[in-house]
Design a protein around this motif. Structure first.
Motif, PDB file in Angstrom:
ATOM      1  N   TRP A   1       0.811  -1.216   0.000  1.00  0.00           N
ATOM      2  CA  TRP A   1       0.000   0.000   0.000  1.00  0.00           C
ATOM      3  C   TRP A   1       0.851   1.275   0.000  1.00  0.00           C
TER       4      TRP A   1
ATOM      5  N   PHE B   1      -0.580   3.885  -2.637  1.00  0.00           N
ATOM      6  CA  PHE B   1      -1.167   5.158  -2.218  1.00  0.00           C
ATOM      7  C   PHE B   1      -0.205   6.334  -2.387  1.00  0.00           C
TER       8      PHE B   1
ATOM      9  N   THR C   1      -2.517   6.335   6.532  1.00  0.00           N
ATOM     10  CA  THR C   1      -2.775   4.899   6.462  1.00  0.00           C
ATOM     11  C   THR C   1      -2.260   4.261   7.735  1.00  0.00           C
TER      12      THR C   1
ATOM     13  N   ASP D   1      -1.481   0.480   9.453  1.00  0.00           N
ATOM     14  CA  ASP D   1      -1.319  -0.946   9.185  1.00  0.00           C
ATOM     15  C   ASP D   1      -0.705  -1.593  10.419  1.00  0.00           C
TER      16      ASP D   1
ATOM     17  N   VAL E   1      -7.217   2.748  -6.573  1.00  0.00           N
ATOM     18  CA  VAL E   1      -6.149   1.949  -5.974  1.00  0.00           C
ATOM     19  C   VAL E   1      -6.496   0.472  -6.156  1.00  0.00           C
TER      20      VAL E   1
ATOM     21  N   PHE F   1      -8.168  -2.146  -3.473  1.00  0.00           N
ATOM     22  CA  PHE F   1      -8.820  -1.401  -2.396  1.00  0.00           C
ATOM     23  C   PHE F   1     -10.132  -0.805  -2.891  1.00  0.00           C
TER      24      PHE F   1
ATOM     25  N   THR G   1      -6.981   3.357   4.993  1.00  0.00           N
ATOM     26  CA  THR G   1      -6.526   4.710   4.701  1.00  0.00           C
ATOM     27  C   THR G   1      -7.682   5.688   4.809  1.00  0.00           C
TER      28      THR G   1
END
Length: 287
Positions: free
Chosen positions: A28, A32, A148, A150, A167, A170, A274
């Protein structure tokens, strides 16, 4: 859990986290459009909360990244005194139900604060009645327009730049905006197929449900709460063994619909997600 870190310990934490991210950098970050310097390490500590390294008044700390914290940087009474913060006034802490929680506390203005990789800035720091964590750091304290989280890779990315419109892998869920708290993370989802307004709150160890809704839907009683067989956000579906009973009305009583569910770190730790405030979107995995 150690909440206070020396400068050397904090540097070691950052270096170790950086090595870990190089070995298995999550996809990601590129998807992103985050720059390497926009990604900072976090740790998963007590109550499964995400902890972010923050420097407050020259001290290196690990504070809970609490997306439900709409007040500002908050620290325990013990830490407020240990940092040598002077009292510039007082404030009253309220629960999500609007009830006074612990009474009146101090705040200090002009305190030097910075996340890892961020320049020092002066801001207000609030005293709160914490007993089990050193303090809270909210989305309004990040200084970016999107972020974001994680838990799996123990990473937090923050950017002031606009995010992508598409994305792969996602899905984008529209945010429901609060005029009272613009950084509140609200989306629509379902419980047992019933449409509900949901808050995403990393500062909750357990998902919570409005008691009136639980009765209305006939949710089964579980130890310390109610069992939810199906909670959905977009294409993602979760089963919750015990959701705590909490009235979230006071978060924003002016919303056209009540906040009926607060999804906590028990669920938010399972996937990378996100928030793009400028675009008004929550991005979550497609499946």
């Amino acid at each position: 859990m150690k909440y206070f870190l020396s400068s050397t310990s904090l540097l070691c934490l950052v270096l170790m986290a950086g090595c870990r991210s190089l070995e298995r950098e999550p996809g990601w970050i590129e998807a992103f459009g985050y720059a390497p310097e926009e990604v900072v390490p976090i740790e998963i500590g007590s109550y499964r909360y995400p902890y972010v390294p923050v420097t407050v008044a020259g001290d290196s700390l690990m504070l809970v990244f609490d997306t439900g914290n709409m007040v500002g940087i908050s620290v325990s009474s013990e830490l407020f005194d240990r940092l040598g913060l002077r009292s510039d006034g007082s404030w009253t802490s309220l629960s999500s139900a609007g009830e006074v929680r612990g009474g009146t506390y101090r705040f200090a203005d002009g305190v030097s604060v910075a996340r890892v990789g961020e320049e020092q800035r002066l801001t207000r720091v609030y005293e709160s009645g914490f007993h089990d964590v050193a303090g809270l750091f909210g989305p309004g304290d990040l200084g970016g327009h999107r972020f974001t989280v994680d838990y799996g890779s123990r990473s937090l990315a923050v950017s002031t730049e606009g995010g992508p419109e598409v994305v792969p892998g996602f899905q984008a869920i529209p945010l429901v905006r609060s005029d009272r708290h613009p950084k509140l993370i609200l989306v629509r989802g379902t419980i047992e197929g019933h449409p509900v307004l949901i808050q995403l709150d990393t500062g909750k160890s357990r998902t919570v449900v409005d008691p009136d809704l639980a009765v209305e839907l006939g949710l089964a009683r579980a130890p310390q709460g109610f069992a939810i067989r199906s909670l959905t956000i977009g294409n993602l579906e979760f089963r919750i063994r015990s959701a705590k009973e909490v009235d979230l009305t006071a978060l924003d009583a002016e919303l056209p619909e009540r906040i009926l569910v607060g999804v906590g770190s028990d669920i938010l730790s399972r996937f990378a997600w996100t928030v793009d405030y400028d675009a008004g979107l929550l991005w979550i995995p497609s499946s």
